[in-house]
Design a protein around this motif. Structure first.
Motif, PDB file in Angstrom:
ATOM      1  N   PRO A   1       2.309 -64.305 -17.516  1.00  0.00           N
ATOM      2  CA  PRO A   1       3.732 -64.636 -17.493  1.00  0.00           C
ATOM      3  C   PRO A   1       3.968 -66.124 -17.697  1.00  0.00           C
ATOM      4  O   PRO A   1       3.121 -66.943 -17.356  1.00  0.00           O
ATOM      5  N   ARG A   2       5.086 -66.435 -18.287  1.00  0.00           N
ATOM      6  CA  ARG A   2       5.372 -67.851 -18.539  1.00  0.00           C
ATOM      7  C   ARG A   2       6.876 -68.059 -18.534  1.00  0.00           C
ATOM      8  O   ARG A   2       7.647 -67.103 -18.659  1.00  0.00           O
ATOM      9  N   LEU A   3       7.255 -69.306 -18.409  1.00  0.00           N
ATOM     10  CA  LEU A   3       8.672 -69.669 -18.509  1.00  0.00           C
ATOM     11  C   LEU A   3       8.979 -69.899 -19.992  1.00  0.00           C
ATOM     12  O   LEU A   3       8.297 -70.695 -20.633  1.00  0.00           O
ATOM     13  N   ALA A   4       9.957 -69.214 -20.492  1.00  0.00           N
ATOM     14  CA  ALA A   4      10.138 -69.197 -21.943  1.00  0.00           C
ATOM     15  C   ALA A   4      11.493 -69.736 -22.385  1.00  0.00           C
ATOM     16  O   ALA A   4      12.439 -69.849 -21.610  1.00  0.00           O
ATOM     17  N   GLY A   5      11.553 -70.050 -23.659  1.00  0.00           N
ATOM     18  CA  GLY A   5      12.778 -70.397 -24.369  1.00  0.00           C
ATOM     19  C   GLY A   5      12.642 -69.870 -25.785  1.00  0.00           C
ATOM     20  O   GLY A   5      11.661 -69.181 -26.081  1.00  0.00           O
ATOM     21  N   TRP A   6      13.571 -70.234 -26.648  1.00  0.00           N
ATOM     22  CA  TRP A   6      13.531 -69.631 -27.989  1.00  0.00           C
ATOM     23  C   TRP A   6      12.286 -70.011 -28.779  1.00  0.00           C
ATOM     24  O   TRP A   6      11.838 -69.289 -29.636  1.00  0.00           O
ATOM     25  N   TRP A   7      11.688 -71.173 -28.454  1.00  0.00           N
ATOM     26  CA  TRP A   7      10.501 -71.591 -29.201  1.00  0.00           C
ATOM     27  C   TRP A   7       9.229 -70.904 -28.685  1.00  0.00           C
ATOM     28  O   TRP A   7       8.153 -71.076 -29.243  1.00  0.00           O
ATOM     29  N   SER A   8       9.345 -70.115 -27.618  1.00  0.00           N
ATOM     30  CA  SER A   8       8.199 -69.329 -27.152  1.00  0.00           C
ATOM     31  C   SER A   8       8.012 -68.101 -28.035  1.00  0.00           C
ATOM     32  O   SER A   8       6.974 -67.456 -28.019  1.00  0.00           O
ATOM     33  N   VAL A   9       9.041 -67.798 -28.805  1.00  0.00           N
ATOM     34  CA  VAL A   9       9.062 -66.574 -29.610  1.00  0.00           C
ATOM     35  C   VAL A   9       8.410 -66.855 -30.956  1.00  0.00           C
ATOM     36  O   VAL A   9       8.485 -67.962 -31.486  1.00  0.00           O
ATOM     37  N   ASP A  10       7.779 -65.860 -31.484  1.00  0.00           N
ATOM     38  CA  ASP A  10       7.178 -65.946 -32.804  1.00  0.00           C
ATOM     39  C   ASP A  10       8.221 -66.432 -33.828  1.00  0.00           C
ATOM     40  O   ASP A  10       9.350 -65.946 -33.845  1.00  0.00           O
ATOM     41  N   ALA A  11       7.808 -67.374 -34.690  1.00  0.00           N
ATOM     42  CA  ALA A  11       8.757 -67.991 -35.630  1.00  0.00           C
ATOM     43  C   ALA A  11       9.455 -66.953 -36.503  1.00  0.00           C
ATOM     44  O   ALA A  11      10.605 -67.131 -36.896  1.00  0.00           O
ATOM     45  N   LYS A  12       8.756 -65.873 -36.796  1.00  0.00           N
ATOM     46  CA  LYS A  12       9.333 -64.829 -37.675  1.00  0.00           C
ATOM     47  C   LYS A  12      10.552 -64.159 -37.023  1.00  0.00           C
ATOM     48  O   LYS A  12      11.474 -63.749 -37.684  1.00  0.00           O
ATOM     49  N   HIS A  13      10.481 -64.031 -35.704  1.00  0.00           N
ATOM     50  CA  HIS A  13      11.532 -63.297 -35.009  1.00  0.00           C
ATOM     51  C   HIS A  13      12.603 -64.206 -34.410  1.00  0.00           C
ATOM     52  O   HIS A  13      13.607 -63.725 -33.916  1.00  0.00           O
ATOM     53  N   ARG A  14      12.353 -65.510 -34.458  1.00  0.00           N
ATOM     54  CA  ARG A  14      13.155 -66.423 -33.647  1.00  0.00           C
ATOM     55  C   ARG A  14      14.647 -66.313 -33.947  1.00  0.00           C
ATOM     56  O   ARG A  14      15.472 -66.231 -33.048  1.00  0.00           O
ATOM     57  N   PHE A  15      14.973 -66.264 -35.242  1.00  0.00           N
ATOM     58  CA  PHE A  15      16.394 -66.280 -35.567  1.00  0.00           C
ATOM     59  C   PHE A  15      17.024 -64.891 -35.569  1.00  0.00           C
ATOM     60  O   PHE A  15      18.226 -64.743 -35.700  1.00  0.00           O
ATOM     61  N   GLN A  16      16.186 -63.884 -35.360  1.00  0.00           N
ATOM     62  CA  GLN A  16      16.774 -62.562 -35.112  1.00  0.00           C
ATOM     63  C   GLN A  16      17.254 -62.485 -33.665  1.00  0.00           C
ATOM     64  O   GLN A  16      17.995 -61.590 -33.303  1.00  0.00           O
ATOM     65  N   MET A  17      16.802 -63.449 -32.877  1.00  0.00           N
ATOM     66  CA  MET A  17      17.193 -63.559 -31.474  1.00  0.00           C
ATOM     67  C   MET A  17      17.127 -62.209 -30.762  1.00  0.00           C
ATOM     68  O   MET A  17      18.136 -61.697 -30.256  1.00  0.00           O
ATOM     69  N   PRO A  18      15.940 -61.621 -30.751  1.00  0.00           N
ATOM     70  CA  PRO A  18      15.797 -60.292 -30.146  1.00  0.00           C
ATOM     71  C   PRO A  18      16.128 -60.315 -28.657  1.00  0.00           C
ATOM     72  O   PRO A  18      15.886 -61.311 -27.983  1.00  0.00           O
ATOM     73  N   GLN A  19      16.672 -59.239 -28.172  1.00  0.00           N
ATOM     74  CA  GLN A  19      16.996 -59.130 -26.743  1.00  0.00           C
ATOM     75  C   GLN A  19      15.722 -59.182 -25.917  1.00  0.00           C
ATOM     76  O   GLN A  19      15.663 -59.837 -24.898  1.00  0.00           O
ATOM     77  N   ASP A  20      14.692 -58.459 -26.366  1.00  0.00           N
ATOM     78  CA  ASP A  20      13.414 -58.492 -25.660  1.00  0.00           C
ATOM     79  C   ASP A  20      12.502 -59.460 -26.384  1.00  0.00           C
ATOM     80  O   ASP A  20      12.156 -59.249 -27.544  1.00  0.00           O
ATOM     81  N   MET A  21      12.151 -60.502 -25.662  1.00  0.00           N
ATOM     82  CA  MET A  21      11.386 -61.572 -26.271  1.00  0.00           C
ATOM     83  C   MET A  21      10.004 -61.095 -26.727  1.00  0.00           C
ATOM     84  O   MET A  21       9.315 -60.417 -25.988  1.00  0.00           O
ATOM     85  N   VAL A  22       9.625 -61.464 -27.951  1.00  0.00           N
ATOM     86  CA  VAL A  22       8.262 -61.209 -28.418  1.00  0.00           C
ATOM     87  C   VAL A  22       7.509 -62.528 -28.281  1.00  0.00           C
ATOM     88  O   VAL A  22       7.727 -63.453 -29.046  1.00  0.00           O
ATOM     89  N   ALA A  23       6.657 -62.600 -27.259  1.00  0.00           N
ATOM     90  CA  ALA A  23       6.003 -63.874 -26.992  1.00  0.00           C
ATOM     91  C   ALA A  23       5.041 -64.229 -28.117  1.00  0.00           C
ATOM     92  O   ALA A  23       4.322 -63.378 -28.634  1.00  0.00           O
ATOM     93  N   GLN A  24       5.068 -65.476 -28.491  1.00  0.00           N
ATOM     94  CA  GLN A  24       4.171 -65.996 -29.509  1.00  0.00           C
ATOM     95  C   GLN A  24       2.746 -66.082 -28.949  1.00  0.00           C
ATOM     96  O   GLN A  24       2.555 -66.418 -27.793  1.00  0.00           O
ATOM     97  N   ARG A  25       1.772 -65.805 -29.777  1.00  0.00           N
ATOM     98  CA  ARG A  25       0.383 -65.889 -29.328  1.00  0.00           C
ATOM     99  C   ARG A  25      -0.121 -67.326 -29.346  1.00  0.00           C
ATOM    100  O   ARG A  25       0.409 -68.157 -30.074  1.00  0.00           O
ATOM    101  N   GLY A  26      -1.148 -67.561 -28.566  1.00  0.00           N
ATOM    102  CA  GLY A  26      -1.754 -68.882 -28.546  1.00  0.00           C
ATOM    103  C   GLY A  26      -0.977 -69.856 -27.671  1.00  0.00           C
ATOM    104  O   GLY A  26       0.051 -69.499 -27.079  1.00  0.00           O
ATOM    105  N   ALA A  27      -1.474 -71.088 -27.628  1.00  0.00           N
ATOM    106  CA  ALA A  27      -0.846 -72.105 -26.781  1.00  0.00           C
ATOM    107  C   ALA A  27       0.601 -72.361 -27.203  1.00  0.00           C
ATOM    108  O   ALA A  27       1.448 -72.732 -26.378  1.00  0.00           O
TER     109      ALA A  27
END
Ligand SMILES: *Cc1c(COP(=O)(O)O)cnc(C)c1O
Length: 421
Positions: A266-292
């Motif tokens: 678990p982590r504290l997230a914001g829009w940049w935690s989301v995979d770049a491909k999905h970021r501007f679709q602004m999904p309701q359920d966050m798709v966490a980006q892999r890696g650091a």
């Protein structure tokens, strides 16, 4: 000694790098010797070009710079990952540059310090940098724990200034079942001690604890192998040995065994935690980006990161192995001139740093025994040496292999002899 310094400089394969930095001018009539690279590294000449490129992109492209700039801002962190990986011995995806150091420690502890009633203690070295100490204390308190009980500050044995690896691993074993996190410096800011990160990590894992490190004084100073050492996480700032300017961006390492499992970490997230491909679709359920990179919260701070990019290019070209090689020689020479001054003036200083070159970086901390520390410090400063004073009686110098010379170390020794008189 002077002859040795002359020859060492002449044979130094890194000597031309000195001219790639701006050196502050001292007062008129004094040589200026900058030994504060452990506090704020000098400005690489290339920084201006990198920062100007982004200023121009902003000027000419404005919002389109996010996608159309030569280094599109949208993906800016990616431009720093390969070099950062090589700098700390990690895969590119195990690294990210973002925010500032103490903030990143908090973000990382949000993921990696999740105390339970049984396992809640944090082990740090006594005399840790204030910011780190405040960070772990407030983390414990924020979880409703008593920081005095939850945070263990490990002191060296009576009469010693530095910890042995055995003392550290023994402390880890002692608190085995209640230990949640070991959060040590890589290189200790006060003593200059370079801890055995691999041994500390192994000992922490042995008892089921997490091993995290603050590498503020280690990144760009010593050769790191964070991936192979199995370190769980680390963070460092870029304005000390990494020469990226005041308040510069911080680097982060998260081992792939955590970074690849966003669901379990678990982590504290914001829009940049989301995979770049999905970021501007602004999904309701966050798709966490892999890696650091998944630990990013906000969009990239392009201007300080541009300065860092310029500096990382230098480290990439020089290489940490070559840098460390010169560093060991330069620091050994500094130790020699200090010891010589000490002999002449009958043990007025005492080494506060490890004598084993493998257990230190380029910083030497000298304890002034005669209570005249402040006087000596001020004499050196008046004579052009930029150095650092630490309460109550410690002088810190850092001959930095990228831009300091053997001649400067020799000259420092001459001034120290005069100062101690
Ligand atoms: C320099 C340093 C810091 C500075 O923290 P910031 O968040 O960048 O202000 C923190 N910890 C250690 C050990 C340092 O050496």
């Amino acid at each position: 000694m002077q002859e040795y310094a002359r020859l060492a400089d002449a044979n130094d394969p890194l000597r031309h790098w000195r001219d790639q930095f701006y050196h502050p001018k001292g007062s008129p009539g004094t040589k200026s010797i900058y030994f504060c690279g452990n506090s704020l590294g000098l400005q690489p000449r290339s920084v201006q070009k990198y920062v100007m490129e982004e200023l121009m992109a902003w000027r000419e492209l404005a919002v389109k710079g996010h996608f159309d700039a030569d280094r599109a801002w949208y993906n800016y962190h990616q431009y720093l990952q390969p070099q950062t990986g090589r700098l700390v011995g990690a895969k590119p995806e195990e690294t990210v540059v973002m925010n500032s150091l103490t903030l990143n420690l908090h973000l990382l502890m949000a993921s990696f310090y999740r105390p339970t009633p049984q396992r809640y203690k944090i082990l740090i070295e006594a005399g840790a940098f204030s910011s780190d100490r405040y960070a772990v204390m407030t983390q414990a308190a924020w979880h409703g724990l008593d920081p005095k009980e939850a945070v263990i500050e490990l002191s060296p044995s009576e009469g010693n200034y530095t910890l042995t690896t055995d003392e550290i691993t023994a402390a880890i074993d002692q608190h085995a079942d209640s230990l949640a996190l070991v959060l040590f410096s890589g290189v200790q800011y006060y003593t200059g001690q370079y801890f055995d990160l691999a041994a500390i990590t192994a000992a922490a894992h042995q008892v089921g604890a997490i091993a995290g490190f603050d590498l503020a004084h280690a990144a760009g100073n010593v050769v790191l192998q964070l991936h192979d050492w199995n370190v769980d996480f680390a963070a460092w700032c870029s304005y000390k040995y990494l020469n990226s300017g005041p308040g510069g961006s911080s680097g982060v390492f998260v081992h792939e065994r955590h970074g690849d499992r966003p669901e379990q970490t678990p982590r504290l997230a914001g829009w940049w935690s989301v995979d770049a491909k999905h970021r501007f679709q602004m999904p309701q359920d966050m798709v966490a980006q892999r890696g650091a990179a998944g630990w990013q919260v906000s969009n990239a701070q392009v201007l300080p990161m541009a300065a860092h990019l310029a500096s990382l290019a230098i480290f990439d070209e020089v290489g940490m192995i070559a840098l460390r090689q010169k560093s060991e020689q330069l620091t050994a020479f500094a130790e020699l001139v200090i010891n010589q001054a000490n002999e002449i003036w009958r043990q007025t200083t005492q080494n506060y740093y490890p004598s084993d070159p493998k257990q230190r970086g380029c910083q030497l901390s000298i304890l002034m025994l005669n209570g005249r520390g402040r006087e000596v410090f001020e004499f050196l400063q008046r004579n052009g040496v930029e150095l650092d004073w630490r309460h109550p009686n410690v002088i810190r110098i850092a001959p930095v292999p990228l831009y300091n010379t053997f001649a400067e170390v020799f000259w420092f020794g001459e001034l120290l002899i005069k100062a101690l008189r």
